[in-house]
Design an enzyme around this catalytic site. Structure first.
Site, PDB file in Angstrom:
ATOM      1  N   GLU A  27       0.826  -1.216   0.000  1.00  0.00           N
ATOM      2  CA  GLU A  27       0.000   0.000   0.000  1.00  0.00           C
ATOM      3  C   GLU A  27       0.862   1.270   0.000  1.00  0.00           C
ATOM      4  O   GLU A  27       0.773   2.125   0.884  1.00  0.00           O
ATOM      5  CB  GLU A  27      -0.949  -0.045   1.202  1.00  0.00           C
ATOM      6  CG  GLU A  27      -1.846  -1.277   1.141  1.00  0.00           C
ATOM      7  CD  GLU A  27      -2.850  -1.393   2.262  1.00  0.00           C
ATOM      8  OE1 GLU A  27      -2.640  -0.783   3.324  1.00  0.00           O
ATOM      9  OE2 GLU A  27      -3.867  -2.090   2.084  1.00  0.00           O
TER      10      GLU A  27
ATOM     11  N   GLU B 229      -5.519  -8.455  -1.643  1.00  0.00           N
ATOM     12  CA  GLU B 229      -6.236  -8.324  -0.362  1.00  0.00           C
ATOM     13  C   GLU B 229      -7.674  -7.953  -0.663  1.00  0.00           C
ATOM     14  O   GLU B 229      -7.932  -7.009  -1.421  1.00  0.00           O
ATOM     15  CB  GLU B 229      -5.682  -7.197   0.521  1.00  0.00           C
ATOM     16  CG  GLU B 229      -4.352  -7.455   1.159  1.00  0.00           C
ATOM     17  CD  GLU B 229      -3.918  -6.314   2.081  1.00  0.00           C
ATOM     18  OE1 GLU B 229      -4.776  -5.667   2.723  1.00  0.00           O
ATOM     19  OE2 GLU B 229      -2.706  -6.073   2.141  1.00  0.00           O
TER      20      GLU B 229
HETATM   21  C1  BG6 Z   1      -4.534  -3.377   4.682  1.00  0.00           C
HETATM   22  C2  BG6 Z   1      -3.196  -3.767   5.240  1.00  0.00           C
HETATM   23  O1  BG6 Z   1      -4.624  -2.000   4.757  1.00  0.00           O
HETATM   24  O2  BG6 Z   1      -5.680  -3.750   5.325  1.00  0.00           O
HETATM   25  C3  BG6 Z   1      -3.242  -4.853   6.290  1.00  0.00           C
HETATM   26  O3  BG6 Z   1      -2.322  -4.138   4.216  1.00  0.00           O
HETATM   27  C4  BG6 Z   1      -4.480  -4.705   7.132  1.00  0.00           C
HETATM   28  O4  BG6 Z   1      -2.056  -4.819   7.027  1.00  0.00           O
HETATM   29  C5  BG6 Z   1      -5.697  -4.814   6.233  1.00  0.00           C
HETATM   30  O5  BG6 Z   1      -4.541  -5.622   8.189  1.00  0.00           O
HETATM   31  C6  BG6 Z   1      -7.031  -4.738   6.945  1.00  0.00           C
HETATM   32  O6  BG6 Z   1      -7.087  -3.602   7.746  1.00  0.00           O
HETATM   33  P1  BG6 Z   1      -7.358  -3.709   9.307  1.00  0.00           P
HETATM   34  O7  BG6 Z   1      -7.086  -2.347   9.831  1.00  0.00           O
HETATM   35  O8  BG6 Z   1      -8.760  -4.121   9.462  1.00  0.00           O
HETATM   36  O9  BG6 Z   1      -6.409  -4.725   9.817  1.00  0.00           O
END
Ligand code: BG6
Length: 468
Positions: A166, A359
């Protein structure tokens, strides 16, 4: 890739999950690992520390057996820089290198390709304290040394790499790159200086991978917060365009075209804050563009010109406001599968590079029921709707090469909350109470297994009627 019959998803498409070292491994000071900036973060009241996470460091064989059962052929994680170079710049730590050798071997022997992020918000702490992280070109060089070390060691095991997780967050969350703005007079100038240094580090890693690993594929990655104009007023359309330029496009433009876009250059010139580069930076960026693009996608928002104009604090996000048409999870993240299609189509039209979704997922507070499982129909619905929109985008011509969900087992969320769970596999621990860390399959485990076995055809299988 070869297509099977009329399935839009080609054979060899990547299915699996994605995590990071620090959100899963634990063993935060084991086998010579040095502290990272994550380990030094203050732990909020009622949240978790990072010492144990889900103990993947010791339990990875058990977890990988479950991933294999689901049919994963890819698994994304990151290498912890401070396991390899405990203080970021001294001697290499052989035990740290050996851990990832063993982990990658285990994945590969189970038919799962490791997809590896070089840097996921976890700078060796010493580099933050000594150099103010990526504010310094010294850290850019040290990152290159680290990248070359792991390419030489794992290049024959890992084909798909990502430089920075990111990377677009560098302008809004410089602390993730070990940078403190305390005492800095011109904070905006500093942010763009750090962004430049990180672009240079990224391009050096692309160059090193291509030199050292024949066939190695490197991505630039952003978190794609989809944004829409808040209304159809032209003012909102422009406000949205300008927000998107700095949130997303700037990064993809540099990754793909190898140069700063004019909308950024003009703005920086006008403000008199062109970052200081070194001789050769422009050529380095130009000659080292990426092989594919990668995104995390969770949610969308809107942008309002009026909100941006009246915000107390001006910044990239000052016009961003929720979309009243969408439902959210407990943390206010708006659920918008069509937004994923919007992002994919926009990216492919602009850059024509393969896209890897690395993701996507939904965080929910969950508990085991008396059958020792979690009936997570909401997760099945969230993921299946996103995969459907990905497939429509592919039908419309977008080249998507893989889809990885966020989490596989539960893991610690980025803010340090364990109870925001993302996995197909429930891990029995609380925020500070580690319980026994046992793994239990949620309902979505069997659902994802069928999705993968059918190469994305059986999306509605096992879905309860109420959400179908
Ligand atoms: C992304 C990151 O922004 O979202 C992760 O790469 C993160 O590290 C994931 O865990 C989900 O966000 P969160 O804040 O719910 O863990």
């Amino acid at each position: 890739m070869k297509k099977n019959n009329d399935n839009i998803i080609p054979e060899g498409f990547f299915w699996g999950g994605a995590v990071t070292s620090f959100q899963t491994e634990g063993a935060w000071n084991k086998d010579g690992k040095g502290p990272s900036i994550v380990d030094a973060r203050p732990v909020k009241e009622g949240y978790s520390n990072w010492e144990t996470a889900v103990d993947f460091y010791h339990r990875y064989k058990e977890d990988i057996a479950l991933f294999r059962e689901m049919g994963f052929n890819a698994y994304r994680t990151s290498i912890s820089w401070s396991r390899i170079f405990p203080d970021g710049e001294g001697e290499v730590n052989e035990k740290g290198l050996q851990f990832y050798d063993d982990l990658f071997d285990e994945l590969i022997s189970n038919g799962i390709q490791p997809v590896i992020t070089l840097y996921h918000f976890d700078l060796p702490l010493a580099l933050a304290q000594k150099y103010n992280g990526f504010a310094s070109r010294k850290v850019v060089d040290l990152f290159d040394r680290y990248a070359r070390t792991v390419f030489k060691r794992y290049g024959h095991k890992v084909k798909y790499w990502l430089t920075f997780n990111e990377q677009n967050l560098v302008l809004t969350k410089p602390q993730y790159w070990g940078v403190s703005l305390d005492g800095v007079d011109h904070k905006e100038a500093m942010l763009y200086q750090v962004a430049h240094n990180v672009f240079v580090a990224h391009a050096k890693a692309v160059k090193s991978l291509h030199e050292l690993v024949p066939g190695g594929q490197m991505a630039g990655m952003v978190t794609y917060l989809a944004t829409y104009p808040n209304t159809c007023k032209p003012e909102d359309v422009i406000a949205n365009m300008k927000t998107k330029e700095l949130l997303v496009d700037f990064f993809f433009d540099v990754f793909s075209n190898g140069e700063y876009p004019t909308y950024v250059i003009k703005d920086l010139e006008r403000k008199g804050i062109i970052p200081i580069g070194e001789e050769g930076d422009a050529e380095l960026l130009k000659e080292n563009t990426v092989d594919y693009l990668s995104i995390s996608y969770y949610q969308s928002q809107t942008v309002s010109a009026e909100k941006a104009a009246t915000a107390d604090e001006k910044g990239i996000l000052s016009g961003v406001t929720p979309n009243p048409n969408l439902k959210t999870n407990e943390w206010g993240w708006a659920i918008d599968p069509i937004g994923l299609r919007v992002c994919l189509k926009d990216m492919y039209a602009r850059y024509r590079l393969p896209i890897f979704i690395t993701e996507n997922g939904i965080g929910v507070r969950e508990e085991l029921n008396d059958q020792n499982t979690v009936e997570d129909d909401y997760r099945i619905e969230y993921l299946s709707e996103h995969i459907k929109q990905m497939k429509v985008a592919m039908e419309e011509g977008v080249d998507v090469i893989g889809y990885l969900t966020w989490g596989s087992t539960d893991l610690i969320s980025s803010g340090g909350q364990f109870e925001k769970r993302y996995g197909f596999i429930y891990v029995n621990r609380g925020e500070s109470d580690l319980r026994d860390l046992k793994r239990y399959k949620k309902k979505s485990f069997d659902w994802y297994k069928r999705v993968i076995a059918s190469n994305g055809e059986e999306l509605d299988a096992l879905m309860s009627k109420s959400v179908r």
